[in-house]
Design an enzyme around this catalytic site. Structure first.
Site, PDB file in Angstrom:
ATOM      1  CG  ASP A   1       3.477  -6.093  11.972  1.00  0.00           C
ATOM      2  OD1 ASP A   1       4.723  -6.090  11.986  1.00  0.00           O
ATOM      3  OD2 ASP A   1       2.780  -5.112  12.299  1.00  0.00           O
TER       4      ASP A   1
ATOM      5  CB  SER B   1      10.188   4.048   4.721  1.00  0.00           C
ATOM      6  OG  SER B   1       8.941   4.702   4.526  1.00  0.00           O
TER       7      SER B   1
ATOM      8  CB  SER C   1      17.854   2.908   1.908  1.00  0.00           C
ATOM      9  OG  SER C   1      17.916   4.320   1.966  1.00  0.00           O
TER      10      SER C   1
ATOM     11  N   GLY D   1       4.429   9.837   0.359  1.00  0.00           N
ATOM     12  CA  GLY D   1       3.784  10.293   1.585  1.00  0.00           C
ATOM     13  C   GLY D   1       4.018  11.779   1.792  1.00  0.00           C
TER      14      GLY D   1
ATOM     15  CE1 TYR E   1      14.186   3.226   6.123  1.00  0.00           C
ATOM     16  CE2 TYR E   1      16.018   4.503   5.237  1.00  0.00           C
ATOM     17  CZ  TYR E   1      14.936   3.673   5.037  1.00  0.00           C
ATOM     18  OH  TYR E   1      14.599   3.283   3.759  1.00  0.00           O
TER      19      TYR E   1
ATOM     20  CG  ASN F   1      16.482  10.418  -1.783  1.00  0.00           C
ATOM     21  OD1 ASN F   1      17.624  10.033  -1.522  1.00  0.00           O
ATOM     22  ND2 ASN F   1      15.706  10.988  -0.882  1.00  0.00           N
ATOM     23  CG  HIS F   2      12.603   5.579  -5.278  1.00  0.00           C
ATOM     24  ND1 HIS F   2      13.631   5.249  -4.426  1.00  0.00           N
ATOM     25  CD2 HIS F   2      11.577   4.759  -4.942  1.00  0.00           C
ATOM     26  CE1 HIS F   2      13.254   4.274  -3.619  1.00  0.00           C
ATOM     27  NE2 HIS F   2      11.993   3.963  -3.904  1.00  0.00           N
TER      28      HIS F   2
ATOM     29  CB  THR G   1      -0.945   0.032   1.217  1.00  0.00           C
ATOM     30  OG1 THR G   1      -0.164  -0.038   2.419  1.00  0.00           O
ATOM     31  CG2 THR G   1      -1.931  -1.120   1.170  1.00  0.00           C
TER      32      THR G   1
ATOM     33  CD  GLU H   1      19.077   8.775   4.172  1.00  0.00           C
ATOM     34  OE1 GLU H   1      19.872   8.884   5.133  1.00  0.00           O
ATOM     35  OE2 GLU H   1      18.651   9.752   3.531  1.00  0.00           O
TER      36      GLU H   1
ATOM     37  CG  LEU I   1       8.693  -3.298  -1.973  1.00  0.00           C
ATOM     38  CD1 LEU I   1       7.840  -2.626  -3.049  1.00  0.00           C
ATOM     39  CD2 LEU I   1      10.163  -3.238  -2.341  1.00  0.00           C
TER      40      LEU I   1
END
Length: 342
Positions: free
Chosen positions: A65, A91, A134, A194, A158, A187-188, A13, A136, A87
């Protein structure tokens, strides 16, 4: 169909999950999605494809979960997917400083639970696993541009959790022979991002300002530079990673970097506004440890997967502004209608 491929997407989602679900459905997959139980529906990004399942049962959602390893293994053994795309995560980097334990549980232990479920399924049939890594993880970068062999230097809870998940994925590949791959995505963004993430925060605020619904936008570090691409392009790369002949790790990036300030300029420019008239700095939005520069080298993905990012930052800003301006205009119209009815 006896030869129909099936896939399980955790985080279906979310931004990436919704685009990946669309892509796999277009390719004829039977798609299963893992969603957390909530008192409110959070399926807005996939509502357009999650329709008449009795007439076309190609998308199935399952409550679960990532932190519940046994239930996840039970689900994987039940549906027996050919591919698993992990995924799901907490995040948001800034939020991870406030919720470090929960972030580790969903990002790090969650990934381990997915890998263990896949290892159990591997005893019955072949399964391929994609782990969403990521940029990051590179943190305070030790090499520019960053490649698959650049050392990690994480600067947030994270990022630390993502490094753990990355190495567990490599470990399951090397120790258990699992077809497990890391996609190190820079970054995408998209119109489905969000609204607490900086790019979407900017496009939502700018279009609301244009529509007369908002006066100011408060941001943190405008000098942070990122390698920004379009999420819809990147899910194609995820799929290609699992179609490769050998399990491997790949950087997916544009190979270009721009600052938050530049993205601001592009967005407000499209609305014929000067961003400097509306943006103010709020120290609350600075991270305890900043990551100043991320720039990916996607050469390996281009050479081995035939993948390249096809949407530049200007076009990405246009896509997001066009979408959010329509939202703002609808919001303004509804506000006017309510005021007129009072």
């Amino acid at each position: 169909m006896a030869d129909q491929k099936s896939a399980l997407i955790t985080g279906i989602t979310g931004q990436d999950g919704s685009y990946l679900a669309e892509l796999l459905l277009e390719k004829g997959y039977l798609v299963h999605g893992l969603v957390r139980r909530s008192s409110t529906f959070g399926t807005e990004r996939i509502d357009h494809i999650y329709q008449d399942l009795h007439a076309n049962p190609t998308l199935m959602l399952h409550y679960g979960d990532l932190t519940d390893g046994q239930a996840l293994t039970n689900l994987v053994l039940d549906i027996k997917p050919d591919e698993i795309y992990n995924l799901g995560a907490q995040s948001h980097v800034r939020v991870s400083f406030d919720q470090p334990v929960y972030t580790l549980q969903t990002v790090g232990v969650g990934a381990l639970n997915v890998l263990e479920a896949a290892r159990q399924l591997q005893k019955i049939k072949e399964v391929r696993v994609y782990q969403a890594s990521s940029s990051e993880m590179y943190g305070d970068v030790l090499q520019t541009p960053q490649t698959e062999t650049t050392p990690f230097n994480p600067q947030s809870p994270y990022a630390c959790a993502k490094v753990y998940a990355f190495h567990q994925t490599v470990n399951y590949r090397e120790s258990y022979g699992l077809f497990a791959c890391n996609g190190i995505l820079f970054n995408h963004e998209s119109e489905r991002r969000g609204e607490t993430f900086v790019t979407r925060k900017i496009t939502r605020a700018a279009t609301r300002i244009k529509a007369g619904l908002q006066k100011k936008l408060y941001l943190g570090n405008l000098d942070a530079k990122r390698d920004w691409g379009y999420a819809k392009d990147y899910v194609e790369g995820m799929w290609r990673i699992l179609q490769h002949s050998e399990p491997d790790d790949f950087v997916l990036a544009t190979g270009e970097t721009q600052s938050v300030r530049e993205f601001l300029r592009l967005v407000f420019e499209q609305l014929e506004l000067n961003w400097e008239d509306y943006v103010e700095i709020d120290p609350r939005y600075f991270r305890p440890a900043e990551v100043e520069l991320l720039l990916g080298d996607p050469s390996k993905a281009k050479e081995k997967l035939g993948w390249t990012a096809s949407t530049d930052l200007r076009e990405l800003a246009r896509i997001m502004v066009e979408h959010d301006l329509e939202l703002a205009q609808r919001e303004a119209h509804a506000k006017t209608f309510v005021a007129g009815s009072a």
